[in-house]
Motif scaffolding. Sequence first.
Motif, PDB file in Angstrom:
ATOM      1  N   LYS A   1      47.064   0.021  24.422  1.00 54.46           N
ATOM      2  CA  LYS A   1      46.737   1.440  24.649  1.00 54.46           C
ATOM      3  C   LYS A   1      46.650   1.760  26.141  1.00 54.46           C
ATOM      4  CE  LYS A   1      46.411   2.003  20.178  1.00 54.46           C
ATOM      5  NZ  LYS A   1      47.470   2.688  19.432  1.00 54.46           N
ATOM      6  N   VAL A   2      45.546   2.398  26.564  1.00 52.39           N
ATOM      7  CA  VAL A   2      45.395   2.827  27.966  1.00 52.39           C
ATOM      8  C   VAL A   2      45.347   1.630  28.907  1.00 52.39           C
ATOM      9  CG1 VAL A   2      43.931   4.071  29.605  1.00 52.39           C
ATOM     10  CG2 VAL A   2      44.225   4.956  27.291  1.00 52.39           C
ATOM     11  N   SER A   3      44.668   0.567  28.500  1.00 56.54           N
ATOM     12  CA  SER A   3      44.598  -0.637  29.343  1.00 56.54           C
ATOM     13  C   SER A   3      45.994  -1.204  29.595  1.00 56.54           C
ATOM     14  CB  SER A   3      43.718  -1.702  28.678  1.00 56.54           C
ATOM     15  OG  SER A   3      42.386  -1.262  28.601  1.00 56.54           O
ATOM     16  N   GLY A   4      46.880  -1.071  28.606  1.00 58.58           N
ATOM     17  CA  GLY A   4      48.257  -1.525  28.778  1.00 58.58           C
ATOM     18  C   GLY A   4      48.999  -0.741  29.837  1.00 58.58           C
ATOM     19  N   LEU A   5      48.728   0.580  29.910  1.00 58.49           N
ATOM     20  CA  LEU A   5      49.354   1.406  30.952  1.00 58.49           C
ATOM     21  C   LEU A   5      48.884   0.970  32.340  1.00 58.49           C
ATOM     22  CD1 LEU A   5      49.045   4.965  29.331  1.00 58.49           C
ATOM     23  CD2 LEU A   5      50.981   3.385  29.245  1.00 58.49           C
ATOM     24  N   ALA A   6      47.595   0.634  32.440  1.00 63.97           N
ATOM     25  CA  ALA A   6      47.053   0.151  33.723  1.00 63.97           C
ATOM     26  C   ALA A   6      47.676  -1.191  34.106  1.00 63.97           C
ATOM     27  CB  ALA A   6      45.537   0.029  33.621  1.00 63.97           C
ATOM     28  N   LEU A   7      47.813  -2.084  33.120  1.00 63.13           N
ATOM     29  CA  LEU A   7      48.416  -3.392  33.380  1.00 63.13           C
ATOM     30  C   LEU A   7      49.875  -3.253  33.797  1.00 63.13           C
ATOM     31  CD1 LEU A   7      48.258  -6.475  33.341  1.00 63.13           C
ATOM     32  CD2 LEU A   7      48.809  -6.409  30.886  1.00 63.13           C
ATOM     33  N   ALA A   8      50.603  -2.336  33.158  1.00 60.56           N
ATOM     34  CA  ALA A   8      52.006  -2.107  33.513  1.00 60.56           C
ATOM     35  C   ALA A   8      52.129  -1.639  34.962  1.00 60.56           C
ATOM     36  CB  ALA A   8      52.613  -1.067  32.561  1.00 60.56           C
ATOM     37  N   THR A   9      51.225  -0.753  35.383  1.00 59.92           N
ATOM     38  CA  THR A   9      51.212  -0.276  36.772  1.00 59.92           C
ATOM     39  C   THR A   9      50.993  -1.432  37.740  1.00 59.92           C
ATOM     40  OG1 THR A   9      50.382   1.891  36.105  1.00 59.92           O
ATOM     41  CG2 THR A   9      50.048   1.260  38.399  1.00 59.92           C
ATOM     42  N   THR A  10      50.047  -2.297  37.406  1.00 57.46           N
ATOM     43  CA  THR A  10      49.737  -3.438  38.270  1.00 57.46           C
ATOM     44  C   THR A  10      50.922  -4.392  38.386  1.00 57.46           C
ATOM     45  OG1 THR A  10      47.358  -3.363  37.869  1.00 57.46           O
ATOM     46  CG2 THR A  10      48.273  -5.491  38.493  1.00 57.46           C
TER      47      THR A  10
ATOM     48  N   GLY B   1      41.844  12.570  25.519  1.00 54.49           N
ATOM     49  CA  GLY B   1      40.910  11.882  26.408  1.00 54.49           C
ATOM     50  C   GLY B   1      41.532  10.689  27.103  1.00 54.49           C
ATOM     51  N   ALA B   2      42.694  10.232  26.600  1.00 55.49           N
ATOM     52  CA  ALA B   2      43.337   9.049  27.182  1.00 55.49           C
ATOM     53  C   ALA B   2      43.799   9.302  28.610  1.00 55.49           C
ATOM     54  CB  ALA B   2      44.523   8.620  26.320  1.00 55.49           C
ATOM     55  N   VAL B   3      44.307  10.506  28.881  1.00 55.57           N
ATOM     56  CA  VAL B   3      44.751  10.849  30.240  1.00 55.57           C
ATOM     57  C   VAL B   3      43.567  10.798  31.198  1.00 55.57           C
ATOM     58  CG1 VAL B   3      45.728  12.669  31.690  1.00 55.57           C
ATOM     59  CG2 VAL B   3      46.654  12.277  29.422  1.00 55.57           C
TER      60      VAL B   3
ATOM     61  N   PHE C   1      30.375  12.855  28.878  1.00 52.25           N
ATOM     62  CA  PHE C   1      31.134  11.609  29.016  1.00 52.25           C
ATOM     63  C   PHE C   1      30.360  10.497  28.305  1.00 52.25           C
ATOM     64  CE2 PHE C   1      33.296   8.070  31.118  1.00 52.25           C
ATOM     65  CZ  PHE C   1      34.594   8.554  31.206  1.00 52.25           C
ATOM     66  N   THR C   2      30.831  10.119  27.132  1.00 50.55           N
ATOM     67  CA  THR C   2      30.095   9.238  26.236  1.00 50.55           C
ATOM     68  C   THR C   2      30.199   7.757  26.626  1.00 50.55           C
ATOM     69  OG1 THR C   2      32.017   8.982  24.780  1.00 50.55           O
ATOM     70  CG2 THR C   2      30.516  10.842  24.339  1.00 50.55           C
ATOM     71  N   ALA C   3      29.402   6.933  25.919  1.00 49.67           N
ATOM     72  CA  ALA C   3      29.440   5.484  26.143  1.00 49.67           C
ATOM     73  C   ALA C   3      30.806   4.921  25.776  1.00 49.67           C
ATOM     74  CB  ALA C   3      28.345   4.806  25.318  1.00 49.67           C
ATOM     75  N   GLN C   4      31.425   5.461  24.715  1.00 51.40           N
ATOM     76  CA  GLN C   4      32.753   5.005  24.311  1.00 51.40           C
ATOM     77  C   GLN C   4      33.792   5.300  25.398  1.00 51.40           C
ATOM     78  OE1 GLN C   4      34.415   6.988  20.907  1.00 51.40           O
ATOM     79  NE2 GLN C   4      36.056   5.492  20.625  1.00 51.40           N
ATOM     80  N   ALA C   5      33.723   6.511  25.966  1.00 51.16           N
ATOM     81  CA  ALA C   5      34.647   6.876  27.047  1.00 51.16           C
ATOM     82  C   ALA C   5      34.435   5.966  28.259  1.00 51.16           C
ATOM     83  CB  ALA C   5      34.442   8.332  27.439  1.00 51.16           C
ATOM     84  N   ALA C   6      33.173   5.640  28.553  1.00 54.26           N
ATOM     85  CA  ALA C   6      32.857   4.751  29.681  1.00 54.26           C
ATOM     86  C   ALA C   6      33.437   3.359  29.456  1.00 54.26           C
ATOM     87  CB  ALA C   6      31.349   4.675  29.879  1.00 54.26           C
ATOM     88  N   ASN C   7      33.326   2.848  28.228  1.00 56.77           N
ATOM     89  CA  ASN C   7      33.851   1.517  27.915  1.00 56.77           C
ATOM     90  C   ASN C   7      35.376   1.478  28.022  1.00 56.77           C
ATOM     91  OD1 ASN C   7      31.305   0.461  27.412  1.00 56.77           O
ATOM     92  ND2 ASN C   7      31.362   0.973  25.234  1.00 56.77           N
ATOM     93  N   LEU C   8      36.038   2.526  27.548  1.00 61.32           N
ATOM     94  CA  LEU C   8      37.492   2.594  27.634  1.00 61.32           C
ATOM     95  C   LEU C   8      37.957   2.665  29.090  1.00 61.32           C
ATOM     96  CD1 LEU C   8      38.199   5.128  24.737  1.00 61.32           C
ATOM     97  CD2 LEU C   8      38.878   2.724  24.772  1.00 61.32           C
ATOM     98  N   THR C   9      37.231   3.444  29.890  1.00 65.72           N
ATOM     99  CA  THR C   9      37.559   3.578  31.312  1.00 65.72           C
ATOM    100  C   THR C   9      37.347   2.263  32.040  1.00 65.72           C
ATOM    101  OG1 THR C   9      36.845   5.895  31.212  1.00 65.72           O
ATOM    102  CG2 THR C   9      37.117   4.928  33.399  1.00 65.72           C
TER     103      THR C   9
END
Length: 516
Positions: free
Chosen positions: A405-414, A259-261, A341-349
Amino acid sequence: MAEKKLIKSSIIVMLFIIGGKVLALVRDSLIAAKFGATYVTDIYNFALGMVYLLTTISYGLTTTFIPLNSEHIENSTISERNKFVNNVINIASLFTIVLTAVLIIFSKQIIYVFGHGFTSNSVIFAQSVEIIRIMFLSLIFVTLGSVVTGVLQSHKRFYEPAAMAFVSNLVYIVYLVFLTSRYGIKGFAVATVIGFFAQFVINLPRYRKLKYRYKFILDFKNSDVHQMFKLMIPIVISTSVVQLNLFVNRCFANNIYFGAVTVLDYSNKVSTLAYEVFAIGIAMIVYPTLSELAVKKDVVKYKKSLISAINTIMIIMIPASVAIGVLRDPLINLIFRRGAFTAQAANLTSSALLFYCPAMIAYGVRDILNKAFYSVKDAKTPMSNSFVGIIINIIINIIIIKYMKVSGLALATTISAVITTLLMMWNLNKKLEGMNIRKLVLSFVKIVCSSAIMGIVIYVINNFCMNKISSIMQQSMISIFISFVFGSVVYFICLYFTGLEEYRNLINGLKNKITR
């Protein structure tokens, strides 16, 4: 008269792009509802990422094809023009067919290398191989479409190319609404191929009206073809590296959790929404102007047009970035939070989206800088800059993924996008022997201050809606609508008092149109 026609064309093109993006949001919302943030959507997004990575070849083909075909339109007969176009179609198609066959044969190895997370389960692995093989068939229609759209754009026909995303998204939505329960993700992969086919077909009527007819011509020794493919190399490499950057992020995400992708992909799509609607359109419009001024060697007007384009991008992208960052929760809830698409998935996104937001500003400015380099026939600088970007991104990913985690990948892109954009700015300033950086910095400060005030207003409105309205969907819709209205008013008022030149020109232009 020509200026009025250009404005009218730009508005219609923008409407098609916006329509396509609205349907894209509906499509993504349906995908989230039908499949959720699971290994199924990860497989699809991984396969689509592979296709997009390879479509950079087609982007380079279109970019280099347009000026050469424009020259044929100006100086050659219809017969010679057709011969050139058919030769390009046949050579490009032959290459794509061979490439597609090789990719299909080695699909298992591709997944082992780039999607290793799918190999842990034999059922998931088999499904991922099947899906990616189906999706690779899209490349044939992408190649054909790239040449045909290049023909249309060289004749200054932009409506059909602008409507391509609109048409393909209609195909996806029809499938997701009526056929998902019966054919699942495999059927959606087939629908994706049909969507790319529809993008190609929509251009054919206009293509034929321009008196182009297909004939089998295969001439590898043609000088125009040699020139085109030579020019393609740095552009394809540069664009491929940008797509490869996204693909690398998906590879890292694939090893975090199932689900991370999908979380990474959905947050990226929302963050780039304003960029794809406005920044790409502005870059497309300013490119011919910069090219013309570069040919005329009118350095003063060239620099003025360049600064104006960058400021215009910042006027749109900075407040959009702030607004999306503040309203990330209601935006994700409204678009994706339903069905599987759960509340947890929404929060992670939502969390990943916050760290993606600044990147959209850098992307917008970088597009203008790329066009500036291309206009002075320098494709090597954007190419080398892209390599620097992916190296920075990979290094930061390795360091930060353990903690964020996933937020780190987004930050690295930025971080990567900001650094490479500043490097591009420095390189272009050096190449042009000064491009009024002081004015850019001053404009940036004015826009950031206006956007910050707008952000505070939006934050207050959003908090009020969340506390007063119990329904998540209602609070999201109301918060977004009220924030858009009041936030826009506050931002434009603040911007007016800063005295920003590009904004004053825009206001004066609107006043003149109204008074007429």
